[in-house]
Design a protein around this motif. Sequence first.
Motif, short mmCIF file in Angstrom:
data_model
loop_
_atom_site.label_atom_id
_atom_site.label_comp_id
_atom_site.label_asym_id
_atom_site.label_seq_id
_atom_site.Cartn_x
_atom_site.Cartn_y
_atom_site.Cartn_z
N SER A 20 0.99 -1.22 -0.09
CA SER A 20 -0.14 -0.01 -0.05
C SER A 20 0.89 1.18 0.06
O SER A 20 1.88 1.13 0.45
CB SER A 20 -1.05 0.19 0.91
OG SER A 20 -1.75 -0.96 1.35
N CYS A 21 0.43 2.14 -0.72
CA CYS A 21 1.08 3.57 -0.83
C CYS A 21 -0.06 4.64 -0.41
O CYS A 21 -0.86 4.85 -1.21
CB CYS A 21 1.82 3.77 -2.00
SG CYS A 21 2.47 5.40 -2.33
N ALA A 22 0.28 4.97 0.82
CA ALA A 22 -0.82 6.20 1.33
C ALA A 22 -0.16 7.42 1.15
O ALA A 22 0.77 7.89 1.50
CB ALA A 22 -1.21 5.80 2.99
N LYS A 71 -9.61 6.58 -0.26
CA LYS A 71 -8.69 6.26 0.77
C LYS A 71 -7.23 7.18 0.61
O LYS A 71 -6.45 7.08 1.38
CB LYS A 71 -8.57 5.00 1.06
CG LYS A 71 -9.89 4.26 1.58
CD LYS A 71 -9.43 2.92 2.03
CE LYS A 71 -10.73 2.18 2.44
NZ LYS A 71 -10.55 0.87 2.78
N VAL A 73 -5.04 5.86 -1.53
CA VAL A 73 -4.14 4.76 -1.36
C VAL A 73 -4.10 4.07 -2.64
O VAL A 73 -4.81 3.90 -3.22
CB VAL A 73 -4.64 3.87 -0.38
CG1 VAL A 73 -3.63 2.60 -0.45
CG2 VAL A 73 -4.80 4.34 1.07
N TYR A 75 -2.56 0.46 -4.21
CA TYR A 75 -2.14 -0.86 -4.07
C TYR A 75 -1.25 -1.42 -5.16
O TYR A 75 -1.51 -1.23 -6.25
CB TYR A 75 -3.47 -1.39 -3.81
CG TYR A 75 -4.17 -1.15 -2.65
CD1 TYR A 75 -5.53 -0.43 -2.88
CD2 TYR A 75 -4.12 -1.19 -1.45
CE1 TYR A 75 -6.24 0.13 -1.84
CE2 TYR A 75 -4.80 -0.80 -0.25
CZ TYR A 75 -5.93 -0.16 -0.69
OH TYR A 75 -6.63 0.10 0.30
#
Length: 122
Positions: A20-22, A71, A73, A75
């Motif tokens: 994940s990259c938030a 979000k 985010v 993925y």
Amino acid sequence: VQLQASGGGWVQAGGSLRLSCAASRLTLSTTGWFRQAPGKDREFVAAISRSGKVYGDSVKGRFAISRDNAKNVVYLQMNSLKIEDTAVYYCAEPRGVIAWGLIPKGGAYDFWGQGTQVTVSS
């Protein structure tokens, strides 16, 4: 923008992981994943932009990138992992819109996450 990569870990060959990259704010520009193994150059893995998705040759058919705008985010679903996928994985974003041809180029990105380690063993 600040990026936080997570989801790395240890997995046996053939297994799966989802990274994940938030992002600290909503971005609809390009988000890319890169990886770097010890002693090797940084390698483009995948990217998602408004124009579509693009994958590095070594991960095509095994990895899938997606984005959840609600979000903030992005993925990276990694399936059929191989020992050679072992690396630190980084997510990155450019400051603005970049040309399609520059998407696989790490130099086109301005913001980088801290990286998450993926280790694939036999």
